[in-house]
Design a protein around this motif. Structure first.
Motif, short mmCIF file in Angstrom:
data_model
loop_
_atom_site.label_atom_id
_atom_site.label_comp_id
_atom_site.label_asym_id
_atom_site.label_seq_id
_atom_site.Cartn_x
_atom_site.Cartn_y
_atom_site.Cartn_z
N GLN A 55 -33.07 -18.15 51.39
CA GLN A 55 -32.75 -16.75 51.67
C GLN A 55 -32.10 -16.06 50.48
O GLN A 55 -32.16 -14.83 50.36
N GLU A 56 -31.43 -16.83 49.62
CA GLU A 56 -30.74 -16.29 48.44
C GLU A 56 -31.04 -17.17 47.24
O GLU A 56 -30.18 -17.92 46.76
N ALA A 72 -27.73 -20.66 55.65
CA ALA A 72 -26.94 -21.04 54.47
C ALA A 72 -26.39 -22.47 54.61
O ALA A 72 -26.18 -22.96 55.72
N TRP A 113 -25.65 -16.77 46.31
CA TRP A 113 -24.80 -15.87 47.11
C TRP A 113 -23.39 -16.44 47.15
O TRP A 113 -23.19 -17.63 47.38
N TYR A 172 -22.67 -15.93 55.69
CA TYR A 172 -23.84 -15.13 55.36
C TYR A 172 -24.34 -14.41 56.61
O TYR A 172 -24.49 -15.01 57.67
N GLN A 173 -24.61 -13.10 56.47
CA GLN A 173 -24.98 -12.25 57.60
C GLN A 173 -23.96 -12.35 58.73
O GLN A 173 -24.29 -12.24 59.91
N THR A 229 -20.40 -20.32 45.29
CA THR A 229 -21.72 -19.72 45.33
C THR A 229 -22.75 -20.78 45.68
O THR A 229 -22.72 -21.89 45.13
N SER A 264 -31.30 -16.58 44.19
CA SER A 264 -30.50 -16.28 42.99
C SER A 264 -29.03 -16.60 43.19
O SER A 264 -28.22 -16.41 42.27
N TYR A 279 -19.70 -16.65 48.75
CA TYR A 279 -19.00 -16.43 50.01
C TYR A 279 -17.75 -15.58 49.79
O TYR A 279 -16.91 -15.95 48.95
N SER A 329 -28.33 -16.72 59.61
CA SER A 329 -28.06 -17.48 58.39
C SER A 329 -28.65 -18.89 58.43
O SER A 329 -28.53 -19.60 59.43
N THR A 386 -27.08 -21.50 46.65
CA THR A 386 -28.45 -21.01 46.63
C THR A 386 -29.25 -21.72 47.71
O THR A 386 -29.06 -22.91 47.94
#
Length: 352
Positions: free
Chosen positions: A8-9, A79, A13, A66-67, A3, A11, A15, A77, A5
Motif C-alpha cells: 500500500q505504501e 501495514a 510510510w 495507517y488509515q 517508517t 515508497s 507512523y 490497513s 514499506t
C-alpha cells in the motif's frame, strides 16, 4: 520515527507518534513505558489524553495506525504493525532513562486486537505486561488448540484470515483483559465481526492463562469487585498474572475497570538511582566504555556484590570485584546493581 514499506505504501510510510514523558525525577530503574494503541478510526492523541493523568510515572508512546486502523483482518490497513511495535520496543530499550524490562501495552478495541497479536507473536521479554480492552482472542489467532500468526496478507477470504504460522507465546508476562457482556460491537460470548470470528471472552482469558502455565479448569464464576453501577466480575489465574474483567460498560470501560488497570500496572516510582543509605558515593567509569570499567566507592573498601543485567533485564554476570572487563560484551546498555552493606545503587552503562 519508524517508517515501513509494504504494497500500500511502496515508497514508505512513517507512523505518527505522540510522546509524553512525566515531568518528574527519573525512577530508580528508569521510566516504565506504556505503548497506547487506539481503536479503529482513532488516533494516538486520544489515547494520550485518556491515560496521561492515570499512569503514574509512565512515559507514554501513542502511535497512529495507517488509515487510523491496525492490521488484523479486514481493516483498511495491511501495514506491518506487529513489526512496527517490535522496532519501537527495541528503540525504547536503548534509552538510558527507560526501564528496558517494563515496556507495557494498552490496546482499545482494534488496538486491543493488535495487543493480542503482540502477546502471541513478539518474544521480547522486556514487554512485561499487555492490557486489552473490549476485544478478546479470535479464531484466526487461536484455532486447533494452537496460537497462530499470519505469514502474509490478512483477509477474511483466506482460511482463518491468513493466520497460518503456528506460534508459542513466551511465558512470564502479565495479561489483563477487559470486556463487557453488553458490548454491541465485539460479541462477548463469541461471534463474527468485521471479517473475523471472536472467541468467548472468558474462554479467551483461560486460553491465555494456559499459555502461561495454568493447568487447572476454567473458572465458572469470578469475584465481584467495585460498587454499583460499576460492579465487575474478576476472573483471576496464576495469582493475578492473567486476569479477565467482565463488566457491562458496553464498548467502553467503567470506573472500576480503569482503577483496576491502573493498579495492575503500578510500579515503584522512587526517584534517582539510589535506594537506602545515600551517604555512599558510587561511581562507575569510564561511561560509556569500550572495554574495561572501574567501580569507585568513596570511603568504602569492604565487600560488595555486583549484578550486571542486559537491556532485557537478564542477569549476565555476578561478581564481587571492583574491576570489570566488558571487551567481549555485545554493544548496548547494561545495568550494574551494586550492593554495599545495606546500600544499593543501580547505574546504567553504555558499552560501545
Amino acid at each position: 520515527n519508524i517508517t515501513k514499506t509494504w504494497f500500500q505504501e511502496p515508497s514508505g510510510w512513517t507512523y505518527p507518534m505522540i510522546v509524553s514523558v512525566p515531568n518528574t525525577p527519573v525512577p530508580a530503574n528508569g521510566y516504565p513505558v506504556c505503548i497506547l494503541l487506539h481503536g479503529n478510526g482513532g488516533q494516538g492523541q486520544g489515547m494520550i489524553t485518556e491515560f496521561q493523568n492515570n499512569l503514574s510515572c509512565h512515559a507514554l508512546i501513542a502511535p497512529t495506525g495507517y488509515q487510523n486502523s491496525w492490521n488484523i483482518s479486514d481493516e483498511g490497513s495491511d501495514a506491518p504493525d506487529v513489526e512496527m511495535i517490535a522496532d519501537l520496543v527495541n528503540q525504547l530499550q536503548t534509552f538510558s532513562n527507560v526501564d528496558a524490562s517494563k515496556i507495557r501495552i494498552i490496546g482499545y478495541s482494534n488496538g486491543s486486537a493488535l495487543g493480542n497479536r503482540v502477546f502471541i507473536e513478539n518474544n521480547n521479554p522486556g514487554i512485561d505486561m499487555i492490557c486489552t480492552m473490549v476485544s478478546q482472542l479470535t479464531e484466526a489467532s487461536y484455532h486447533n488448540g494452537n496460537f497462530y500468526a499470519p505469514s502474509g496478507l490478512t483477509d477474511s477470504s483466506l482460511p482463518f484470515c491468513g493466520y497460518d504460522v503456528q506460534i508459542t507465546p513466551i511465558t512470564g508476562r502479565k495479561y489483563l483483559n477487559i470486556c463487557n457482556s453488553n458490548d454491541p460491537v465485539i460479541p462477548y460470548f463469541g461471534g463474527f465481526f468485521m471479517g473475523i470470528t471472536f472467541l468467548d471472552a472468558q474462554q479467551s482469558a483461560f486460553i491465555v492463562a494456559n499459555s502461561q502455565g495454568f493447568t487447572g479448569s476454567q473458572l465458572s464464576s469470578g469475584n465481584s469487585i467495585g460498587t454499583s453501577p460499576n460492579v465487575v466480575e474478576e476472573f483471576s489465574y496464576l495469582s493475578n498474572q492473567v486476569v479477565h474483567l467482565k463488566g457491562d460498560a458496553g464498548h467502553g470501560t467503567n470506573e472500576t475497570q480503569i482503577d483496576y488497570l491502573i493498579s495492575f500496572m503500578t510500579v515503584d516510582c522512587n526517584p534517582a538511582n539510589v535506594i537506602g543509605n545515600s551517604s555512599l558515593k558510587i561511581e562507575l567509569f569510564p561511561n560509556p566504555t569500550t572495554d574495561k570499567v572501574q567501580l569507585e566507592i568513596e570511603n568504602y573498601d569492604a565487600e560488595i556484590e555486583v549484578y550486571i543485567y542486559d537491556v532485557n533485564g537478564k542477569l549476565v554476570e555476578f561478581t564481587t570485584s571492583y574491576m570489570f572487563d566488558l571487551e567481549n560484551y555485545p554493544s548496548g546498555f547494561y545495568v550494574f546493581k551494586v550492593i554495599a552493606d545495606s546500600f544499593t545503587k543501580e547505574i546504567k552503562l553504555l558499552k560501545q
